[in-house]
Design an enzyme around this catalytic site. Structure first.
Site, PDB file in Angstrom:
ATOM      1  N   SER A 155     -38.823  38.730  54.606  1.00 40.58           N
ATOM      2  CA  SER A 155     -38.436  37.634  55.504  1.00 40.58           C
ATOM      3  C   SER A 155     -39.295  37.702  56.752  1.00 40.58           C
ATOM      4  O   SER A 155     -39.764  38.788  57.140  1.00 40.58           O
ATOM      5  CB  SER A 155     -36.957  37.796  55.889  1.00 40.58           C
ATOM      6  OG  SER A 155     -36.664  37.040  57.041  1.00 40.58           O
ATOM      7  N   TYR A 170     -30.786  43.668  58.992  1.00 43.56           N
ATOM      8  CA  TYR A 170     -31.492  42.763  58.075  1.00 43.56           C
ATOM      9  C   TYR A 170     -33.003  42.835  58.307  1.00 43.56           C
ATOM     10  O   TYR A 170     -33.782  42.977  57.355  1.00 43.56           O
ATOM     11  CB  TYR A 170     -30.981  41.334  58.284  1.00 43.56           C
ATOM     12  CG  TYR A 170     -31.617  40.298  57.381  1.00 43.56           C
ATOM     13  CD1 TYR A 170     -31.255  40.195  56.041  1.00 43.56           C
ATOM     14  CD2 TYR A 170     -32.572  39.413  57.876  1.00 43.56           C
ATOM     15  CE1 TYR A 170     -31.825  39.236  55.214  1.00 43.56           C
ATOM     16  CE2 TYR A 170     -33.145  38.443  57.057  1.00 43.56           C
ATOM     17  CZ  TYR A 170     -32.766  38.360  55.721  1.00 43.56           C
ATOM     18  OH  TYR A 170     -33.340  37.410  54.908  1.00 43.56           O
TER      19      TYR A 170
HETATM   20  N1  LIG Z   1     -32.304  31.330  53.171  1.00 45.02           N
HETATM   21  C1  LIG Z   1     -33.209  31.729  54.053  1.00 45.02           C
HETATM   22  O1  LIG Z   1     -33.426  31.085  55.097  1.00 45.02           O
HETATM   23  C2  LIG Z   1     -34.022  32.981  53.763  1.00 45.02           C
HETATM   24  C3  LIG Z   1     -35.175  33.240  54.512  1.00 45.02           C
HETATM   25  C4  LIG Z   1     -35.937  34.381  54.241  1.00 45.02           C
HETATM   26  C5  LIG Z   1     -35.532  35.252  53.246  1.00 45.02           C
HETATM   27  N2  LIG Z   1     -34.393  34.981  52.539  1.00 45.02           N
HETATM   28  C6  LIG Z   1     -34.018  35.923  51.495  1.00 45.02           C
HETATM   29  O2  LIG Z   1     -34.042  35.264  50.239  1.00 45.02           O
HETATM   30  C7  LIG Z   1     -33.070  35.831  49.372  1.00 45.02           C
HETATM   31  C8  LIG Z   1     -32.141  34.751  48.861  1.00 45.02           C
HETATM   32  O3  LIG Z   1     -31.584  34.090  49.961  1.00 45.02           O
HETATM   33  P1  LIG Z   1     -30.600  32.843  49.788  1.00 45.02           P
HETATM   34  O4  LIG Z   1     -30.629  32.087  51.045  1.00 45.02           O
HETATM   35  O5  LIG Z   1     -30.880  32.173  48.497  1.00 45.02           O
HETATM   36  O6  LIG Z   1     -29.226  33.650  49.759  1.00 45.02           O
HETATM   37  P2  LIG Z   1     -27.920  33.485  48.847  1.00 45.02           P
HETATM   38  O7  LIG Z   1     -26.860  34.216  49.579  1.00 45.02           O
HETATM   39  O8  LIG Z   1     -27.699  32.065  48.497  1.00 45.02           O
HETATM   40  O9  LIG Z   1     -28.326  34.278  47.524  1.00 45.02           O
HETATM   41  C9  LIG Z   1     -28.301  35.682  47.457  1.00 45.02           C
HETATM   42  C10 LIG Z   1     -27.968  36.077  46.036  1.00 45.02           C
HETATM   43  O10 LIG Z   1     -27.979  37.504  45.959  1.00 45.02           O
HETATM   44  C11 LIG Z   1     -26.825  37.900  45.225  1.00 45.02           C
HETATM   45  N3  LIG Z   1     -26.440  39.259  45.631  1.00 45.02           N
HETATM   46  C12 LIG Z   1     -25.926  39.665  46.816  1.00 45.02           C
HETATM   47  N4  LIG Z   1     -25.683  40.980  46.786  1.00 45.02           N
HETATM   48  C13 LIG Z   1     -26.060  41.430  45.541  1.00 45.02           C
HETATM   49  C14 LIG Z   1     -26.038  42.687  44.909  1.00 45.02           C
HETATM   50  N5  LIG Z   1     -25.583  43.796  45.524  1.00 45.02           N
HETATM   51  N6  LIG Z   1     -26.505  42.772  43.639  1.00 45.02           N
HETATM   52  C15 LIG Z   1     -26.963  41.665  42.988  1.00 45.02           C
HETATM   53  N7  LIG Z   1     -26.994  40.445  43.537  1.00 45.02           N
HETATM   54  C16 LIG Z   1     -26.544  40.334  44.809  1.00 45.02           C
HETATM   55  C17 LIG Z   1     -25.758  36.875  45.582  1.00 45.02           C
HETATM   56  O11 LIG Z   1     -24.705  36.858  44.646  1.00 45.02           O
HETATM   57  C18 LIG Z   1     -26.588  35.584  45.582  1.00 45.02           C
HETATM   58  O12 LIG Z   1     -26.697  35.031  44.290  1.00 45.02           O
HETATM   59  C19 LIG Z   1     -32.358  36.915  50.185  1.00 45.02           C
HETATM   60  O13 LIG Z   1     -32.984  38.159  49.926  1.00 45.02           O
HETATM   61  C20 LIG Z   1     -32.610  36.481  51.615  1.00 45.02           C
HETATM   62  O14 LIG Z   1     -32.555  37.566  52.493  1.00 45.02           O
HETATM   63  C21 LIG Z   1     -33.641  33.878  52.765  1.00 45.02           C
END
Ligand SMILES: NC(=O)c1ccc[n+]([C@@H]2O[C@H](COP(=O)([O-])OP(=O)(O)OC[C@H]3O[C@@H](n4cnc5c(N)ncnc54)[C@H](O)[C@@H]3O)[C@@H](O)[C@H]2O)c1
Length: 263
Positions: A155, A170
């Site tokens: 990120s 984070y």
């Molecule tokens: N949305 C943003 O703005 C953004 C920006 C940069 C990075 N990210 C990263 O992208 C990834 C996805 O983000 P998102 O916004 O789609 O989030 P989200 O919360 O919609 O999806 C996260 C997924 O991870 C799964 N998960 C959580 N803990 C888990 C575990 N212990 N084992 C297996 N699965 C697990 C959840 O069930 C969910 O399906 C994350 O790593 C997040 O940090 C998101």
């Protein structure tokens, strides 16, 4: 390049962790892999949901698909999930695993002095340790095959700190993923397996639900491109990093954040 060196996505499976969230990045990445012709494996916390998402994506795109549960932070759970995927491969229901997208992650939206050790450990475990455990499970098969693609979800918080939802644990966990990626890339550099990372800024996922027009306007004003990313824009980068053409990217990080990293 001769045809014999081209690896067809049709012959390979892409494993995606954290891919069952309805508007999440993981699901968009899984859809994109399937669209590109990969068979897909969905690994997420809930087995029934993972299986349902895999089936839907498989049917929509006409590829083999399998979904099962994993807690990426738990070594025994990762071993069990790996075993289930391996059994599917052995049974001939899916091809061998050629790509791994480590996307499962959780945030830590609390100020530092309110961060309990439990929260710190949880955020480090799911994001950083999860990436380590799942990579360790699937890398040997790729090394044996002499071909593989691993893409890790970091990120912009790893580079700039904070961000709109990510606070100290984070940002630290996502920074750990960058170091992990570079160090492992050096170790496996000429193996045929590449490992790279991506650093999105804000992406239009459920994380945005609850945002107010004011907070969204403040966020957009902080992004040189003036808007958050779509999940399909992030998925396109996973697709490229997992392609044959990306063979010369090793230990690279791709900033996909509307130029936020230039701020
Ligand atoms: N949305 C943003 O703005 C953004 C920006 C940069 C990075 N990210 C990263 O992208 C990834 C996805 O983000 P998102 O916004 O789609 O989030 P989200 O919360 O919609 O999806 C996260 C997924 O991870 C799964 N998960 C959580 N803990 C888990 C575990 N212990 N084992 C297996 N699965 C697990 C959840 O069930 C969910 O399906 C994350 O790593 C997040 O940090 C998101």
């Amino acid at each position: 390049m001769s045809d014999s060196t081209v690896v067809s996505n049709r012959d390979k499976t892409a494993v995606i962790t954290g891919a069952t969230s309805e508007r999440g990045i993981g699901m968009a990445v899984a859809e994109r892999y399937a669209q590109d012709g990969w068979a897909v494996v969905i690994l997420d916390l809930d087995a029934a949901r993972a299986s349902q998402v895999a089936e839907a994506i498989g049917q929509k795109h006409g590829v083999a698909a399998f979904g099962t549960s994993v807690d990426v932070a738990n070594e025994a759970s990762v071993a069990e999930a790996y075993g289930a995927v391996h059994a599917e491969v052995e049974a001939g229901r899916i091809p061998t695993v050629g790509a791994l997208a480590n996307i499962a992650g959780i945030t830590s939206p609390v100020p530092f002095l309110e961060t309990s050790l439990d929260l710190w450990n949880k955020v480090m475990s799911v994001n950083a340790t999860g990436t380590y455990l799942v990579t360790k499970a699937f890398l040997p098969g790729m090394l044996d095959a002499g071909w593989g693609r691993i893409v890790n979800m970091s990120s912009v918080s790893a580079q700039r700190g904070g961000g709109v939802f990510g606070k100290v644990p984070y940002s630290a966990a996502k920074a750990a993923i960058l170091g992990f990626t570079k160090a492992l890339a050096r170790e496996i550099a000429d193996s045929g397996v590449t490992i790279n990372s991506v650093t999105p800024g804000a992406v239009d996922t459920n994380i945005r639900v609850g945002a107010t027009p004011e907070s969204e306007a403040r966020l957009a004003a902080d992004i040189p491109l003036g808007r958050v990313a779509t999940t399909s824009e992030i998925a396109a980068v996973f697709s490229f990093l997992s392609s044959e053409e990306a063979a010369y990217l090793q230990g690279t990080n791709i900033d996909i954040n509307g130029a936020s990293h230039l701020h």
